[in-house]
Write an enzyme that holds these catalytic residues in place. Structure first.
Site, PDB file in Angstrom:
ATOM      1  N   ASN A   1     123.790 -28.436  65.073  1.00 49.99           N
ATOM      2  CA  ASN A   1     123.539 -28.902  63.969  1.00 49.99           C
ATOM      3  C   ASN A   1     124.409 -28.910  62.912  1.00 49.99           C
ATOM      4  OD1 ASN A   1     120.796 -28.884  64.854  1.00 49.99           O
ATOM      5  ND2 ASN A   1     119.989 -26.941  63.845  1.00 49.99           N
TER       6      ASN A   1
ATOM      7  N   HIS B   1     111.855 -21.831  66.050  1.00 53.51           N
ATOM      8  CA  HIS B   1     112.573 -22.350  64.701  1.00 53.51           C
ATOM      9  C   HIS B   1     111.916 -21.435  63.687  1.00 53.51           C
ATOM     10  CE1 HIS B   1     114.345 -26.116  62.955  1.00 53.51           C
ATOM     11  NE2 HIS B   1     114.591 -24.987  62.070  1.00 53.51           N
TER      12      HIS B   1
ATOM     13  N   ARG C   1     112.695 -34.492  68.095  1.00 52.92           N
ATOM     14  CA  ARG C   1     112.661 -32.845  68.075  1.00 52.92           C
ATOM     15  C   ARG C   1     111.731 -32.302  67.126  1.00 52.92           C
ATOM     16  NH1 ARG C   1     116.591 -29.420  65.283  1.00 52.92           N
ATOM     17  NH2 ARG C   1     116.424 -27.379  66.459  1.00 52.92           N
TER      18      ARG C   1
ATOM     19  N   GLU D   1     119.254 -21.937  65.923  1.00 54.33           N
ATOM     20  CA  GLU D   1     119.967 -21.465  64.867  1.00 54.33           C
ATOM     21  C   GLU D   1     119.750 -19.886  64.814  1.00 54.33           C
ATOM     22  OE1 GLU D   1     120.237 -23.375  60.970  1.00 54.33           O
ATOM     23  OE2 GLU D   1     120.556 -25.380  61.940  1.00 54.33           O
TER      24      GLU D   1
ATOM     25  N   GLU E   1     120.873 -31.771  64.475  1.00 53.67           N
ATOM     26  CA  GLU E   1     120.580 -32.060  63.212  1.00 53.67           C
ATOM     27  C   GLU E   1     121.594 -32.546  62.672  1.00 53.67           C
ATOM     28  OE1 GLU E   1     118.864 -28.916  61.005  1.00 53.67           O
ATOM     29  OE2 GLU E   1     117.485 -28.086  62.844  1.00 53.67           O
TER      30      GLU E   1
ATOM     31  N   TYR F   1     126.123 -29.992  59.329  1.00 52.12           N
ATOM     32  CA  TYR F   1     125.980 -30.371  58.059  1.00 52.12           C
ATOM     33  C   TYR F   1     127.528 -30.479  57.223  1.00 52.12           C
ATOM     34  CZ  TYR F   1     121.205 -29.852  58.853  1.00 52.12           C
ATOM     35  OH  TYR F   1     119.876 -30.368  59.285  1.00 52.12           O
TER      36      TYR F   1
END
Ligand code: GCO
Length: 471
Positions: free
Chosen positions: A305, A132, A88, A177, A371, A307
Protein backbone atom coordinates in the site's frame (compact mmCIF):
# COMPACT_ATOMS: atom_id res chain seq x y z
CA UNK A 1 5.29 -13.75 -14.28
CA UNK A 2 7.71 -12.25 -16.74
CA UNK A 3 8.96 -8.93 -15.60
CA UNK A 4 10.46 -7.93 -18.91
CA UNK A 5 8.19 -5.33 -20.35
CA UNK A 6 8.67 -3.80 -23.71
CA UNK A 7 8.78 -0.07 -23.31
CA UNK A 8 6.25 0.58 -26.01
CA UNK A 9 4.64 -2.75 -26.67
CA UNK A 10 5.55 -2.42 -30.31
CA UNK A 11 3.28 0.57 -30.85
CA UNK A 12 4.71 4.10 -30.82
CA UNK A 13 3.49 6.18 -27.91
CA UNK A 14 2.37 3.34 -25.65
CA UNK A 15 3.63 1.93 -22.35
CA UNK A 16 2.57 -1.73 -22.13
CA UNK A 17 2.37 -3.94 -19.04
CA UNK A 18 3.04 -7.69 -19.16
CA UNK A 19 0.31 -10.05 -20.31
CA UNK A 20 -1.67 -11.17 -17.29
CA UNK A 21 -0.86 -8.06 -15.25
CA UNK A 22 -3.60 -7.87 -12.60
CA UNK A 23 -5.69 -4.71 -12.87
CA UNK A 24 -8.15 -4.07 -10.07
CA UNK A 25 -9.46 -1.99 -7.21
CA UNK A 26 -9.58 -2.28 -3.44
CA UNK A 27 -11.99 -1.58 -0.60
CA UNK A 28 -12.49 -2.67 3.02
CA UNK A 29 -15.50 -3.97 4.93
CA UNK A 30 -16.02 -1.29 7.56
CA UNK A 31 -15.40 1.45 5.00
CA UNK A 32 -18.10 0.42 2.51
CA UNK A 33 -20.46 -2.33 3.77
CA UNK A 34 -22.77 -0.63 6.25
CA UNK A 35 -25.41 -3.04 7.67
CA UNK A 36 -23.52 -3.06 10.95
CA UNK A 37 -26.43 -4.55 12.89
CA UNK A 38 -27.68 -6.92 10.24
CA UNK A 39 -27.77 -10.71 9.93
CA UNK A 40 -26.04 -11.39 13.19
CA UNK A 41 -22.97 -9.18 12.76
CA UNK A 42 -21.27 -8.51 16.08
CA UNK A 43 -19.75 -5.19 17.12
CA UNK A 44 -16.24 -4.26 16.04
CA UNK A 45 -13.77 -1.87 17.67
CA UNK A 46 -14.60 0.67 14.95
CA UNK A 47 -18.34 0.55 15.77
CA UNK A 48 -17.54 1.65 19.30
CA UNK A 49 -14.64 3.98 18.50
CA UNK A 50 -16.55 5.93 15.84
CA UNK A 51 -19.22 6.68 18.45
CA UNK A 52 -16.77 8.23 20.89
CA UNK A 53 -17.04 12.03 20.79
CA UNK A 54 -14.32 13.66 18.74
CA UNK A 55 -12.75 10.50 17.35
CA UNK A 56 -14.25 10.66 13.86
CA UNK A 57 -15.04 13.85 11.95
CA UNK A 58 -18.60 15.03 12.55
CA UNK A 59 -19.37 11.77 14.37
CA UNK A 60 -19.49 9.82 11.11
CA UNK A 61 -19.74 6.03 11.50
CA UNK A 62 -19.71 2.98 9.23
CA UNK A 63 -23.34 2.21 10.07
CA UNK A 64 -24.46 2.77 6.46
CA UNK A 65 -21.28 3.73 4.56
CA UNK A 66 -21.81 2.80 0.87
CA UNK A 67 -24.50 0.24 1.75
CA UNK A 68 -22.39 -2.27 -0.15
CA UNK A 69 -23.86 -5.11 1.92
CA UNK A 70 -27.12 -4.61 0.03
CA UNK A 71 -25.76 -3.10 -3.21
CA UNK A 72 -22.88 -5.51 -3.84
CA UNK A 73 -24.42 -6.98 -6.99
CA UNK A 74 -24.73 -3.54 -8.61
CA UNK A 75 -21.21 -2.71 -7.47
CA UNK A 76 -19.87 -5.89 -9.04
CA UNK A 77 -21.63 -5.00 -12.29
CA UNK A 78 -19.99 -1.58 -12.06
CA UNK A 79 -16.57 -3.23 -11.61
CA UNK A 80 -17.17 -5.48 -14.61
CA UNK A 81 -18.28 -2.49 -16.66
CA UNK A 82 -14.95 -0.84 -15.90
CA UNK A 83 -13.12 -3.98 -16.98
CA UNK A 84 -11.63 -4.69 -13.53
CA UNK A 85 -10.01 -8.12 -13.43
CA UNK A 86 -9.57 -8.22 -9.63
CA UNK A 87 -11.38 -6.90 -6.58
CA UNK A 88 -9.68 -6.66 -3.19
CA UNK A 89 -12.18 -6.54 -0.34
CA UNK A 90 -12.02 -7.43 3.33
CA UNK A 91 -14.05 -9.93 5.31
CA UNK A 92 -15.52 -8.47 8.50
CA UNK A 93 -14.44 -10.78 11.33
CA UNK A 94 -17.46 -9.77 13.47
CA UNK A 95 -19.85 -10.83 10.67
CA UNK A 96 -18.36 -14.32 10.64
CA UNK A 97 -17.68 -14.72 14.37
CA UNK A 98 -19.76 -12.07 16.17
CA UNK A 99 -17.77 -12.39 19.41
CA UNK A 100 -14.52 -13.16 17.64
CA UNK A 101 -14.57 -16.86 18.43
CA UNK A 102 -17.05 -19.66 18.97
CA UNK A 103 -19.77 -20.70 16.54
CA UNK A 104 -19.72 -19.28 13.02
CA UNK A 105 -22.57 -16.97 12.03
CA UNK A 106 -23.74 -18.58 8.76
CA UNK A 107 -25.57 -15.44 7.60
CA UNK A 108 -22.29 -13.53 7.83
CA UNK A 109 -20.46 -16.02 5.65
CA UNK A 110 -23.46 -16.14 3.30
CA UNK A 111 -22.77 -12.53 2.31
CA UNK A 112 -19.21 -13.26 1.26
CA UNK A 113 -20.42 -16.41 -0.51
CA UNK A 114 -22.79 -14.27 -2.58
CA UNK A 115 -20.14 -11.64 -3.21
CA UNK A 116 -17.54 -14.17 -4.40
CA UNK A 117 -20.06 -15.90 -6.67
CA UNK A 118 -21.12 -12.54 -8.16
CA UNK A 119 -17.50 -11.57 -8.78
CA UNK A 120 -16.67 -14.87 -10.46
CA UNK A 121 -19.83 -14.70 -12.56
CA UNK A 122 -18.54 -11.36 -13.89
CA UNK A 123 -14.98 -12.51 -14.49
CA UNK A 124 -13.56 -10.58 -11.54
CA UNK A 125 -11.06 -12.43 -9.33
CA UNK A 126 -11.74 -12.06 -5.58
CA UNK A 127 -8.81 -11.04 -3.36
CA UNK A 128 -10.13 -11.20 0.21
CA UNK A 129 -8.24 -9.66 3.13
CA UNK A 130 -9.07 -11.35 6.40
CA UNK A 131 -8.25 -8.44 8.70
CA UNK A 132 -8.74 -4.79 7.78
CA UNK A 133 -8.90 -3.38 11.32
CA UNK A 134 -12.44 -4.31 12.40
CA UNK A 135 -11.52 -6.51 15.38
CA UNK A 136 -14.57 -7.92 17.20
CA UNK A 137 -15.14 -5.75 20.27
CA UNK A 138 -15.44 -8.84 22.47
CA UNK A 139 -11.79 -9.67 21.72
CA UNK A 140 -10.69 -6.11 22.43
CA UNK A 141 -12.48 -6.44 25.77
CA UNK A 142 -10.07 -9.33 26.46
CA UNK A 143 -7.02 -7.21 25.56
CA UNK A 144 -7.31 -7.04 21.81
CA UNK A 145 -4.08 -7.44 19.88
CA UNK A 146 -2.08 -6.96 23.10
CA UNK A 147 -3.36 -10.40 24.04
CA UNK A 148 -1.43 -13.32 22.55
CA UNK A 149 -4.63 -15.37 22.47
CA UNK A 150 -6.15 -13.10 19.79
CA UNK A 151 -3.50 -14.30 17.33
CA UNK A 152 -4.81 -17.83 17.76
CA UNK A 153 -8.41 -16.70 17.47
CA UNK A 154 -7.44 -15.01 14.20
CA UNK A 155 -6.11 -18.28 12.81
CA UNK A 156 -9.38 -20.03 13.78
CA UNK A 157 -11.35 -17.28 12.01
CA UNK A 158 -9.17 -17.57 8.90
CA UNK A 159 -9.80 -21.31 8.86
CA UNK A 160 -13.57 -20.79 9.11
CA UNK A 161 -13.63 -18.35 6.19
CA UNK A 162 -11.43 -20.55 4.03
CA UNK A 163 -13.69 -23.52 4.76
CA UNK A 164 -16.56 -21.64 3.13
CA UNK A 165 -14.78 -19.80 0.30
CA UNK A 166 -11.61 -21.80 -0.31
CA UNK A 167 -13.12 -23.72 -3.23
CA UNK A 168 -13.41 -20.44 -5.20
CA UNK A 169 -10.77 -18.13 -3.74
CA UNK A 170 -7.12 -18.69 -4.68
CA UNK A 171 -5.27 -15.77 -3.09
CA UNK A 172 -5.68 -14.98 0.60
CA UNK A 173 -4.39 -11.90 2.39
CA UNK A 174 -4.05 -12.28 6.15
CA UNK A 175 -3.56 -8.68 7.37
CA UNK A 176 -3.92 -5.19 6.03
CA UNK A 177 -1.33 -2.77 7.40
CA UNK A 178 -0.43 -4.18 10.83
CA UNK A 179 1.62 -1.02 11.47
CA UNK A 180 -1.54 1.11 11.29
CA UNK A 181 -3.54 -1.35 13.40
CA UNK A 182 -0.83 -1.39 16.07
CA UNK A 183 0.68 2.12 16.09
CA UNK A 184 -2.38 4.21 15.24
CA UNK A 185 -4.68 1.91 17.21
CA UNK A 186 -2.61 1.27 20.34
CA UNK A 187 0.05 4.03 20.32
CA UNK A 188 -1.18 7.34 18.90
CA UNK A 189 -4.81 6.39 19.54
CA UNK A 190 -6.16 8.10 16.42
CA UNK A 191 -7.59 4.76 15.24
CA UNK A 192 -9.62 2.14 17.08
CA UNK A 193 -9.32 0.98 19.81
CA UNK A 194 -7.82 4.41 20.65
CA UNK A 195 -5.21 3.28 23.17
CA UNK A 196 -2.06 5.32 23.74
CA UNK A 197 0.73 3.09 24.93
CA UNK A 198 3.96 2.39 23.03
CA UNK A 199 4.36 -0.86 24.97
CA UNK A 200 0.85 -1.92 23.93
CA UNK A 201 1.65 -1.04 20.32
CA UNK A 202 4.78 -3.21 20.20
CA UNK A 203 2.85 -6.08 21.77
CA UNK A 204 0.01 -5.60 19.30
CA UNK A 205 2.41 -5.49 16.35
CA UNK A 206 4.00 -8.74 17.46
CA UNK A 207 0.69 -10.51 17.99
CA UNK A 208 -0.58 -9.27 14.62
CA UNK A 209 2.51 -10.80 13.02
CA UNK A 210 1.99 -13.97 15.06
CA UNK A 211 -1.60 -14.05 13.85
CA UNK A 212 -0.37 -13.65 10.28
CA UNK A 213 1.94 -16.63 10.68
CA UNK A 214 -0.63 -18.83 12.39
CA UNK A 215 -3.29 -17.96 9.82
CA UNK A 216 -0.90 -18.43 6.90
CA UNK A 217 0.03 -21.85 8.19
CA UNK A 218 -3.62 -22.81 8.73
CA UNK A 219 -4.61 -21.54 5.28
CA UNK A 220 -1.75 -23.45 3.66
CA UNK A 221 -2.77 -26.62 5.48
CA UNK A 222 -6.33 -26.08 4.28
CA UNK A 223 -5.10 -25.85 0.69
CA UNK A 224 -4.77 -22.11 -0.02
CA UNK A 225 -2.79 -21.63 -3.22
CA UNK A 226 -1.43 -18.13 -2.63
CA UNK A 227 -0.94 -16.21 0.60
CA UNK A 228 -0.22 -12.51 0.90
CA UNK A 229 0.60 -9.98 3.59
CA UNK A 230 -0.31 -6.34 2.89
CA UNK A 231 1.91 -3.65 4.39
CA UNK A 232 1.83 0.13 4.23
CA UNK A 233 5.39 0.73 3.15
CA UNK A 234 7.17 3.95 2.34
CA UNK A 235 10.65 5.07 1.36
CA UNK A 236 12.00 7.10 4.28
CA UNK A 237 13.80 10.15 2.93
CA UNK A 238 16.30 12.21 4.91
CA UNK A 239 17.08 15.93 4.56
CA UNK A 240 19.75 15.14 1.94
CA UNK A 241 17.13 13.32 -0.14
CA UNK A 242 18.78 10.02 0.63
CA UNK A 243 16.96 6.85 1.66
CA UNK A 244 19.90 4.81 2.82
CA UNK A 245 20.11 4.18 6.52
CA UNK A 246 23.00 6.56 7.11
CA UNK A 247 21.04 9.07 9.16
CA UNK A 248 19.60 8.16 12.55
CA UNK A 249 16.13 9.58 11.78
CA UNK A 250 15.91 7.55 8.56
CA UNK A 251 17.08 4.37 10.27
CA UNK A 252 14.64 4.72 13.16
CA UNK A 253 11.55 5.49 11.07
CA UNK A 254 12.42 2.93 8.40
CA UNK A 255 12.87 0.33 11.12
CA UNK A 256 9.55 1.02 12.82
CA UNK A 257 7.47 1.52 9.68
CA UNK A 258 8.99 -0.95 7.24
CA UNK A 259 11.53 -3.43 8.62
CA UNK A 260 9.55 -4.19 11.83
CA UNK A 261 7.15 -6.12 9.60
CA UNK A 262 9.16 -7.05 6.51
CA UNK A 263 11.99 -8.77 8.33
CA UNK A 264 9.98 -11.04 10.69
CA UNK A 265 7.58 -12.05 7.89
CA UNK A 266 10.18 -12.51 5.14
CA UNK A 267 13.41 -13.21 7.03
CA UNK A 268 12.22 -14.71 10.31
CA UNK A 269 13.90 -12.15 12.53
CA UNK A 270 13.36 -8.71 13.98
CA UNK A 271 15.90 -6.01 13.09
CA UNK A 272 18.18 -5.35 16.07
CA UNK A 273 17.52 -1.61 16.01
CA UNK A 274 13.77 -2.22 16.26
CA UNK A 275 14.23 -4.61 19.18
CA UNK A 276 16.30 -1.95 20.95
CA UNK A 277 13.46 0.57 20.63
CA UNK A 278 10.85 -1.96 21.74
CA UNK A 279 13.01 -2.97 24.69
CA UNK A 280 13.03 0.66 25.80
CA UNK A 281 9.25 0.88 25.47
CA UNK A 282 7.79 -1.94 27.50
CA UNK A 283 10.37 -4.68 27.01
CA UNK A 284 10.42 -7.84 24.88
CA UNK A 285 8.63 -10.23 27.23
CA UNK A 286 5.84 -10.75 24.70
CA UNK A 287 8.23 -12.38 22.20
CA UNK A 288 8.35 -16.08 23.00
CA UNK A 289 10.74 -18.74 21.73
CA UNK A 290 9.51 -20.09 18.41
CA UNK A 291 7.40 -17.04 17.57
CA UNK A 292 9.62 -15.91 14.71
CA UNK A 293 9.52 -19.36 13.15
CA UNK A 294 5.71 -19.19 13.29
CA UNK A 295 5.67 -15.69 11.77
CA UNK A 296 8.13 -16.55 9.01
CA UNK A 297 5.72 -18.56 6.85
CA UNK A 298 6.36 -18.80 3.12
CA UNK A 299 4.10 -16.40 1.25
CA UNK A 300 3.72 -15.87 -2.49
CA UNK A 301 2.83 -12.17 -2.49
CA UNK A 302 3.78 -9.03 -0.61
CA UNK A 303 0.97 -6.49 -0.95
CA UNK A 304 2.20 -2.90 -1.02
CA UNK A 305 0.00 0.00 0.00
CA UNK A 306 1.91 3.03 -1.25
CA UNK A 307 0.74 6.62 -0.97
CA UNK A 308 3.83 8.72 -0.38
CA UNK A 309 7.34 8.65 1.13
CA UNK A 310 8.01 9.52 4.74
CA UNK A 311 10.23 12.59 5.01
CA UNK A 312 12.33 12.90 8.16
CA UNK A 313 14.96 15.31 9.40
CA UNK A 314 16.75 16.19 12.65
CA UNK A 315 14.54 18.48 14.75
CA UNK A 316 16.39 19.15 18.01
CA UNK A 317 13.97 19.38 20.92
CA UNK A 318 11.00 18.03 18.98
CA UNK A 319 8.85 15.61 21.02
CA UNK A 320 8.43 12.07 19.76
CA UNK A 321 5.69 11.49 17.20
CA UNK A 322 2.87 9.63 18.94
CA UNK A 323 3.03 6.91 16.32
CA UNK A 324 6.83 6.44 16.39
CA UNK A 325 8.18 5.65 19.85
CA UNK A 326 11.73 6.88 20.27
CA UNK A 327 11.40 9.57 17.58
CA UNK A 328 12.29 12.46 19.90
CA UNK A 329 14.27 15.04 17.93
CA UNK A 330 12.90 13.95 14.57
CA UNK A 331 10.81 16.15 12.28
CA UNK A 332 8.35 14.65 9.82
CA UNK A 333 7.79 17.61 7.54
CA UNK A 334 7.66 16.91 3.80
CA UNK A 335 9.34 19.39 1.44
CA UNK A 336 7.09 21.85 -0.38
CA UNK A 337 5.33 20.37 -3.39
CA UNK A 338 2.00 19.12 -4.69
CA UNK A 339 -0.22 17.32 -2.21
CA UNK A 340 -3.51 15.44 -2.22
CA UNK A 341 -6.61 16.47 -0.28
CA UNK A 342 -5.13 14.52 2.63
CA UNK A 343 -2.10 16.82 2.60
CA UNK A 344 0.03 13.86 1.51
CA UNK A 345 2.90 14.71 -0.83
CA UNK A 346 2.61 13.41 -4.40
CA UNK A 347 5.88 11.57 -5.14
CA UNK A 348 5.47 8.87 -7.82
CA UNK A 349 9.23 8.21 -7.84
CA UNK A 350 8.80 6.90 -4.30
CA UNK A 351 6.84 3.96 -5.65
CA UNK A 352 9.57 3.10 -8.13
CA UNK A 353 12.31 3.23 -5.51
CA UNK A 354 10.20 1.24 -3.04
CA UNK A 355 9.50 -1.52 -5.55
CA UNK A 356 13.18 -1.71 -6.48
CA UNK A 357 14.24 -1.84 -2.84
CA UNK A 358 11.80 -4.64 -2.07
CA UNK A 359 12.91 -6.60 -5.12
CA UNK A 360 16.53 -6.20 -4.06
CA UNK A 361 16.10 -6.92 -0.35
CA UNK A 362 13.30 -9.52 -0.45
CA UNK A 363 13.65 -11.21 -3.87
CA UNK A 364 11.85 -14.37 -2.83
CA UNK A 365 8.38 -12.84 -2.87
CA UNK A 366 6.22 -11.49 -5.69
CA UNK A 367 4.92 -7.92 -5.41
CA UNK A 368 1.41 -6.55 -5.84
CA UNK A 369 0.41 -2.92 -5.42
CA UNK A 370 -2.68 -3.51 -3.26
CA UNK A 371 -3.41 0.16 -2.67
CA UNK A 372 -2.40 3.34 -4.44
CA UNK A 373 -4.63 6.33 -4.99
CA UNK A 374 -5.54 9.78 -3.78
CA UNK A 375 -8.23 11.89 -2.26
CA UNK A 376 -9.10 15.09 -4.05
CA UNK A 377 -11.99 17.51 -3.56
CA UNK A 378 -14.28 15.99 -6.16
CA UNK A 379 -17.33 17.90 -7.35
CA UNK A 380 -20.27 16.63 -9.40
CA UNK A 381 -21.16 18.96 -12.27
CA UNK A 382 -23.84 18.01 -14.79
CA UNK A 383 -23.68 14.43 -13.57
CA UNK A 384 -19.94 14.13 -14.12
CA UNK A 385 -16.82 14.24 -11.91
CA UNK A 386 -13.89 15.69 -13.79
CA UNK A 387 -11.07 14.46 -11.52
CA UNK A 388 -8.06 15.26 -13.68
CA UNK A 389 -5.81 15.50 -10.61
CA UNK A 390 -6.57 11.89 -9.73
CA UNK A 391 -5.93 10.79 -13.31
CA UNK A 392 -2.60 12.58 -13.16
CA UNK A 393 -1.77 10.92 -9.84
CA UNK A 394 -2.65 7.42 -11.06
CA UNK A 395 -0.95 7.90 -14.42
CA UNK A 396 2.29 9.04 -12.79
CA UNK A 397 2.31 6.17 -10.28
CA UNK A 398 1.63 3.60 -12.98
CA UNK A 399 4.57 4.99 -14.93
CA UNK A 400 6.71 4.65 -11.81
CA UNK A 401 5.55 1.06 -11.38
CA UNK A 402 6.31 0.34 -15.02
CA UNK A 403 9.79 1.80 -14.67
CA UNK A 404 10.44 -0.45 -11.66
CA UNK A 405 9.25 -3.48 -13.62
CA UNK A 406 11.49 -2.55 -16.54
CA UNK A 407 14.36 -2.52 -14.01
CA UNK A 408 13.43 -6.01 -12.83
CA UNK A 409 10.80 -5.64 -10.12
CA UNK A 410 8.50 -8.67 -10.03
CA UNK A 411 5.28 -6.67 -9.88
CA UNK A 412 2.21 -8.78 -10.58
CA UNK A 413 -0.53 -6.15 -10.56
CA UNK A 414 -2.02 -2.85 -9.43
CA UNK A 415 -5.18 -2.36 -7.36
CA UNK A 416 -6.33 1.23 -7.11
CA UNK A 417 -7.51 2.60 -3.79
CA UNK A 418 -10.39 2.83 -3.97
CA UNK A 419 -13.27 1.53 -6.08
CA UNK A 420 -15.76 3.74 -4.19
CA UNK A 421 -15.60 6.87 -2.10
CA UNK A 422 -15.90 5.51 1.42
CA UNK A 423 -15.45 5.97 5.18
CA UNK A 424 -11.91 7.30 5.55
CA UNK A 425 -11.51 6.36 9.21
CA UNK A 426 -10.96 9.42 11.44
CA UNK A 427 -11.84 11.69 8.50
CA UNK A 428 -15.23 10.09 8.09
CA UNK A 429 -16.76 10.70 4.65
CA UNK A 430 -14.98 13.98 4.07
CA UNK A 431 -12.18 12.44 1.99
CA UNK A 432 -13.02 10.89 -1.35
CA UNK A 433 -10.54 8.26 -2.61
CA UNK A 434 -12.85 6.50 -5.03
CA UNK A 435 -12.64 6.31 -8.79
CA UNK A 436 -16.41 6.08 -8.40
CA UNK A 437 -18.21 8.95 -6.65
CA UNK A 438 -20.76 8.00 -4.00
CA UNK A 439 -23.62 10.39 -3.26
CA UNK A 440 -24.18 9.26 0.33
CA UNK A 441 -27.63 10.88 0.50
CA UNK A 442 -28.94 8.71 -2.34
CA UNK A 443 -26.24 6.01 -2.58
CA UNK A 444 -26.00 6.82 -6.28
CA UNK A 445 -22.70 5.78 -7.85
CA UNK A 446 -21.12 8.07 -10.50
CA UNK A 447 -17.99 6.74 -12.25
CA UNK A 448 -15.52 9.63 -12.18
CA UNK A 449 -13.44 10.51 -15.24
CA UNK A 450 -10.64 8.58 -13.54
CA UNK A 451 -12.77 5.42 -13.69
CA UNK A 452 -13.32 5.90 -17.41
CA UNK A 453 -9.61 6.59 -17.87
CA UNK A 454 -8.72 3.46 -15.84
CA UNK A 455 -11.10 1.41 -17.99
CA UNK A 456 -9.06 2.53 -21.02
CA UNK A 457 -5.78 1.70 -19.29
CA UNK A 458 -7.04 -1.81 -18.50
CA UNK A 459 -8.35 -2.38 -22.00
CA UNK A 460 -5.00 -1.29 -23.48
CA UNK A 461 -3.03 -3.02 -20.73
CA UNK A 462 -0.98 0.13 -20.60
CA UNK A 463 -0.62 3.86 -20.93
CA UNK A 464 -0.04 6.22 -23.80
CA UNK A 465 3.27 8.03 -23.85
CA UNK A 466 3.80 11.54 -22.59
CA UNK A 467 1.60 13.41 -20.18
CA UNK A 468 -1.37 11.57 -18.79
CA UNK A 469 -4.25 11.23 -21.12
CA UNK A 470 -2.29 11.93 -24.29
CA UNK A 471 -3.98 10.04 -27.03
C1 GCO B 1 -4.88 2.35 4.46
C2 GCO B 1 -6.10 1.62 4.48
C3 GCO B 1 -7.27 2.22 3.76
C4 GCO B 1 -7.30 3.74 3.70
C5 GCO B 1 -6.50 4.27 2.54
C6 GCO B 1 -6.49 5.79 2.52
O1 GCO B 1 -4.03 1.98 3.66
O2 GCO B 1 -4.75 3.23 5.28
O3 GCO B 1 -5.88 0.33 3.93
O4 GCO B 1 -8.31 1.73 4.53
O5 GCO B 1 -8.61 4.19 3.56
O6 GCO B 1 -5.17 3.88 2.65
O7 GCO B 1 -5.98 6.27 3.72
Amino acid sequence: MSTTTSANGGEPGRLVFPDGFVWGAATAAYQIEGACDEDGRGSSIWDGFSRLPGKVADGHTGDVACDHYHRYADDVRLMAGLGLRAYRFSVAWPRVLPTGSGPVNPLGLDFYDRLVDELLAHGVTPYPTLYHWDLPQALEDMGGWTSRDVAYRFADYATAVHARLGDRVRTWTTLNEPWVAAFLGYCSGVHAPGRRSPAAAFRAAHHLLLGHGLAASALRTAGAAEIALVLNLAPVIGPDGGEDGTSAPVTLVDGLLNRQFLDPALRGRYPGDVLDIAARHGGLGHIEDGDLEIIHQPIELLGINYYNPSFVSPAPGAPASRAFPGSEGIGFDPPPGPTTAMGWPIVPAGLESLLLRLSRDYPEVGLLVTENGAAFDDVVRDGRVCDTERIGYLDAHLRAAHAAMSAGADLRGYLVWSLLDNFEWAYGYHKRFGIVYVDYATQRRIPKDSALWYREVISRNGLSYGAQGDR
